[in-house]
Design a protein around this motif. Structure first.
Motif, PDB file in Angstrom:
ATOM      1  N   THR A 329      80.021   9.551  38.439  1.00 40.54           N
ATOM      2  CA  THR A 329      81.151   8.851  37.827  1.00 40.54           C
ATOM      3  C   THR A 329      81.180   7.413  38.326  1.00 40.54           C
ATOM      4  N   ASN A 330      82.270   6.725  38.039  1.00 36.23           N
ATOM      5  CA  ASN A 330      82.422   5.350  38.511  1.00 36.23           C
ATOM      6  C   ASN A 330      82.432   5.269  40.034  1.00 36.23           C
ATOM      7  N   HIS A 331      82.894   6.331  40.690  1.00 33.07           N
ATOM      8  CA  HIS A 331      82.881   6.336  42.161  1.00 33.07           C
ATOM      9  C   HIS A 331      81.448   6.296  42.681  1.00 33.07           C
ATOM     10  N   GLY A 332      80.555   6.993  42.013  1.00 34.96           N
ATOM     11  CA  GLY A 332      79.156   6.923  42.401  1.00 34.96           C
ATOM     12  C   GLY A 332      78.573   5.553  42.167  1.00 34.96           C
ATOM     13  N   VAL A 333      79.008   4.888  41.106  1.00 31.00           N
ATOM     14  CA  VAL A 333      78.549   3.525  40.840  1.00 31.00           C
ATOM     15  C   VAL A 333      78.985   2.593  41.967  1.00 31.00           C
ATOM     16  N   VAL A 334      80.194   2.801  42.486  1.00 30.17           N
ATOM     17  CA  VAL A 334      80.669   2.004  43.624  1.00 30.17           C
ATOM     18  C   VAL A 334      79.727   2.162  44.803  1.00 30.17           C
ATOM     19  N   ASN A 335      79.376   3.395  45.120  1.00 32.67           N
ATOM     20  CA  ASN A 335      78.457   3.647  46.240  1.00 32.67           C
ATOM     21  C   ASN A 335      77.101   3.022  45.988  1.00 32.67           C
ATOM     22  N   MET A 336      76.636   3.093  44.763  1.00 35.92           N
ATOM     23  CA  MET A 336      75.300   2.598  44.434  1.00 35.92           C
ATOM     24  C   MET A 336      75.207   1.076  44.534  1.00 35.92           C
ATOM     25  N   VAL A 337      76.172   0.366  43.995  1.00 38.49           N
ATOM     26  CA  VAL A 337      76.073  -1.095  43.991  1.00 38.49           C
ATOM     27  C   VAL A 337      76.195  -1.668  45.399  1.00 38.49           C
ATOM     28  N   HIS A 338      76.891  -0.952  46.285  1.00 42.57           N
ATOM     29  CA  HIS A 338      76.991  -1.438  47.660  1.00 42.57           C
ATOM     30  C   HIS A 338      75.772  -1.059  48.487  1.00 42.57           C
ATOM     31  N   SER A 339      75.119   0.045  48.144  1.00 49.49           N
ATOM     32  CA  SER A 339      73.946   0.483  48.902  1.00 49.49           C
ATOM     33  C   SER A 339      72.678  -0.212  48.443  1.00 49.49           C
ATOM     34  N   LEU A 340      72.589  -0.555  47.153  1.00 48.38           N
ATOM     35  CA  LEU A 340      71.355  -1.122  46.586  1.00 48.38           C
ATOM     36  C   LEU A 340      71.665  -2.419  45.853  1.00 48.38           C
ATOM     37  N   PRO A 341      71.982  -3.478  46.581  1.00 52.62           N
ATOM     38  CA  PRO A 341      72.414  -4.727  45.938  1.00 52.62           C
ATOM     39  C   PRO A 341      71.291  -5.536  45.304  1.00 52.62           C
ATOM     40  N   ASN A 342      70.026  -5.183  45.571  1.00 52.29           N
ATOM     41  CA  ASN A 342      68.904  -5.990  45.093  1.00 52.29           C
ATOM     42  C   ASN A 342      68.213  -5.392  43.871  1.00 52.29           C
ATOM     43  N   LEU A 343      68.864  -4.492  43.172  1.00 56.07           N
ATOM     44  CA  LEU A 343      68.251  -3.871  42.002  1.00 56.07           C
ATOM     45  C   LEU A 343      67.981  -4.905  40.904  1.00 56.07           C
ATOM     46  N   SER A 344      66.799  -4.789  40.308  1.00 60.00           N
ATOM     47  CA  SER A 344      66.480  -5.606  39.135  1.00 60.00           C
ATOM     48  C   SER A 344      66.357  -4.735  37.880  1.00 60.00           C
ATOM     49  N   VAL A 345      66.158  -3.420  38.058  1.00 61.28           N
ATOM     50  CA  VAL A 345      66.081  -2.478  36.944  1.00 61.28           C
ATOM     51  C   VAL A 345      67.024  -1.316  37.248  1.00 61.28           C
ATOM     52  N   LEU A 346      67.948  -1.050  36.312  1.00 66.66           N
ATOM     53  CA  LEU A 346      68.905   0.043  36.492  1.00 66.66           C
ATOM     54  C   LEU A 346      69.061   0.796  35.183  1.00 66.66           C
ATOM     55  N   SER A 347      68.962   2.116  35.269  1.00 67.14           N
ATOM     56  CA  SER A 347      69.226   2.972  34.117  1.00 67.14           C
ATOM     57  C   SER A 347      70.300   3.987  34.481  1.00 67.14           C
ATOM     58  N   LEU A 348      71.338   4.032  33.648  1.00 65.64           N
ATOM     59  CA  LEU A 348      72.378   5.049  33.752  1.00 65.64           C
ATOM     60  C   LEU A 348      72.381   5.885  32.481  1.00 65.64           C
ATOM     61  N   SER A 349      71.208   6.033  31.875  1.00 64.03           N
ATOM     62  CA  SER A 349      71.088   6.741  30.607  1.00 64.03           C
ATOM     63  C   SER A 349      71.559   8.188  30.740  1.00 64.03           C
ATOM     64  N   GLY A 350      72.484   8.575  29.878  1.00 67.79           N
ATOM     65  CA  GLY A 350      72.971   9.945  29.903  1.00 67.79           C
ATOM     66  C   GLY A 350      73.985  10.234  30.984  1.00 67.79           C
ATOM     67  N   CYS A 351      74.383   9.231  31.743  1.00 63.05           N
ATOM     68  CA  CYS A 351      75.452   9.421  32.743  1.00 63.05           C
ATOM     69  C   CYS A 351      76.776   9.310  31.991  1.00 63.05           C
ATOM     70  N   SER A 352      77.170  10.393  31.379  1.00 67.04           N
ATOM     71  CA  SER A 352      78.229  10.372  30.369  1.00 67.04           C
ATOM     72  C   SER A 352      79.627  10.142  30.933  1.00 67.04           C
ATOM     73  N   LYS A 353      79.795  10.212  32.247  1.00 63.72           N
ATOM     74  CA  LYS A 353      81.110  10.003  32.835  1.00 63.72           C
ATOM     75  C   LYS A 353      81.353   8.564  33.261  1.00 63.72           C
TER      76      LYS A 353
END
Length: 500
Positions: A329-353
């Motif tokens: 969910t969006n809470h997981g997105v919060v954890n992800m953006v703080h843990s991996l700030p240097n991403l250049s490629v991101l896919s959330l395909s099918g993450c329906s929440k």
């Protein structure tokens, strides 16, 4: 589809960094599959290419020795006066060094022609114009051609695919013998895809492939019954593996990942493995400090898992694909953006929440993104596109397939993005002609997919001729795409490949 020059059937496509099917038993020329790329890319790879005029006039004007082309896999064999056996395998698992092959003296024609047919300088240039399937056939014409074609440079970017039944020969007594992989070693293959293999098959592969210990850099296991023990042995023995893919492997557990993963692995892909959950992500985060790319399709991974990544991954990881991770969910997105700030490629395909708020977090915190995939995210609306357009100024690729709530208003936001080169709007059922008008000012756009958009008309689509820099346009299953429209595009967008 046939070649307009001679009516021959088009040859199999040459994959780019794709997979080549390799049968061991004679069953024709085999097949090749493309594992990535748009349909336009696949079509382009199939286009015939002329062979440069490096043959002598004597050979070039012989009516019985046609100039080879991609449309004729056996044309070089014809040039040598030898027909390739109909049961030739694709890469030559069964090619025998001792098999009878013609020598230059036995070839037809004058001495000069025979000399040209085996001239290594000519062959080194000529063989670049043939697909992988054709090279496998040509390598069986004579030893001289095989010696040239078995150079590793002709096989770069290709990954042999071996099914478990193709790894063994059945002896007259009914016993099974592991096939010889020497032909693969000569060509220097540093990656393999093994399908349906067991722990024993993996051990046999390691024992029989000379490069397995150090020379294999990439391993892919699909629909296999490998267990924790087999995974541990494979990664312990094959010390050169830095890229690992596990797909449809349901017999290994998270404990196997804890005992097997090695810090040398930089790219990991795990999909459709039922035993993968949050604890698997914990193992990945702690055991792979040099991870640059992670592709994950796991239905039981939750928001908690995305908080496991450490500062080391945050520095090195630039690609993260979370496909069909339904529990995030969006809470997981919060954890992800703080843990991996240097991403250049991101896919959330099918993450329906994931909703617009999650996209806002991505846009505000991952300013280095160049590729973003939000396909099959039904909660994404036009508001998310406004966040993207405002903050992701380096974004070059945006995938919005099946985002059914996107409207023309959202496209108006995207029209301000000067860096966007690829835009996918497949099956966005609310996009209309008015929305297309917003895209006409995007001079940077090179690829546009409107496949399956039901509300687009011929009138609206015809306006796309203003995008003179467009290279690929996909209109598959688009009701407004008529034969007259395609003819119009061929006249006004001559440099654009239009996918019907």
């Amino acid at each position: 589809m046939s070649n307009p020059r001679n009516g021959d059937t088009k040859p199999p496509c040459l994959p780019r960094n794709g997979l080549v099917k390799i049968p061991t038993q004679p069953n024709g020329l085999g097949s090749a599959s493309i594992t990535k790329g748009t349909p336009a890319v696949k079509n382009r790879l199939c286009q015939p290419s002329s062979v440069p005029a490096i043959l002598s006039p004597a050979l070039a004007h012989r009516s019985d020795l046609p100039i080879p082309s991609l449309a004729s896999p056996l044309s070089l064999a014809t040039l040598a006066g030898v027909s390739s056996p109909p049961g030739a395998s694709l890469v030559g698992l069964n090619t025998s060094e001792g098999s009878e092959q013609p020598s230059p003296e036995r070839l037809p024609g004058s001495p000069l022609e025979r000399q040209l047919a085996v001239d290594e300088k000519i062959l080194n240039r000529l063989f670049w114009y043939f697909s992988a399937c054709e090279k496998c056939v040509l390598a069986q014409v004579c030893k001289a051609w095989r010696r040239v074609l078995y150079q590793p440079k002709f096989w770069v970017g290709l990954t042999p695919v071996l099914h478990t039944k193709e790894l063994y020969n059945v002896l007259p007594g009914g016993e099974k013998e592991f096939v010889s992989l020497q032909g693969f070693a000569v060509r220097g293959f540093d990656g393999f895809c093994l399908v349906g293999v067991s722990d024993l098959d993996i051990c046999e592969f390691i024992d029989n492939y000379p490069l397995s210990k150090k020379g294999v850099k990439s391993m892919s296991l699909k629909r296999s019954t490998i267990t924790d023990a087999g995974l541990e042995v494979m990664l312990e023995q094959m010390q050169g593996v830095v890229r690992l893919e596990l797909s449809g492997c349901n017999d290994f557990t998270e404990a196997g990942l804890w005992s097997s993963l090695n810090a040398r692995i930089t790219a990991l892909s795990v999909s459709d493995c039922i035993n993968v959950a949050d604890d698997a992500i914990a193992a990945i985060s702690q055991l792979l400090p040099n991870l640059t790319e992670l592709n994950l399709q796991a239905y039981h991974v939750t928001d908690t898992a995305l908080a496991y990544f450490t500062a080391k991954q945050g520095y090195t990881t630039h690609t993260l694909r979370l496909n069909s991770c339904w529990e995030i969910t969006n809470h997981g997105v919060v954890n992800m953006v703080h843990s991996l700030p240097n991403l250049s490629v991101l896919s959330l395909s099918g993450c329906s929440k994931v909703t617009d708020d999650g996209v806002e977090l991505v846009a505000e915190n991952l300013r280095k993104l160049r590729s973003l995939d939000l396909s099959w995210c039904p909660r994404i609306t036009d508001m998310a596109l406004e966040y993207i357009a405002c903050d992701l100024h380096k974004l070059e690729e945006l995938v919005l397939d099946r985002c059914v709530r996107i409207t023309d208003t959202g496209l108006s936001y995207l029209s301000t993005m000067s860096s966007l080169r690829s835009l996918y709007l497949r099956w966005c059922c609310q996009v209309q002609d008015f929305g297309l008008k917003h895209l006409l000012s995007m001079s940077s756009l090179r690829l546009l997919s409107l496949a399956g958009c039901p509300l687009l008309t011929t009138t609206g689509l015809s306006g796309l001729v203003q995008l003179q820099e467009l290279e690929e346009l996909e209109l598959t299953n688009c009701p407004g795409a008529t034969p007259e429209l395609f003819k119009y595009f061929s006249q006004h967008l001559p440099c654009c490949m239009v996918i019907e």
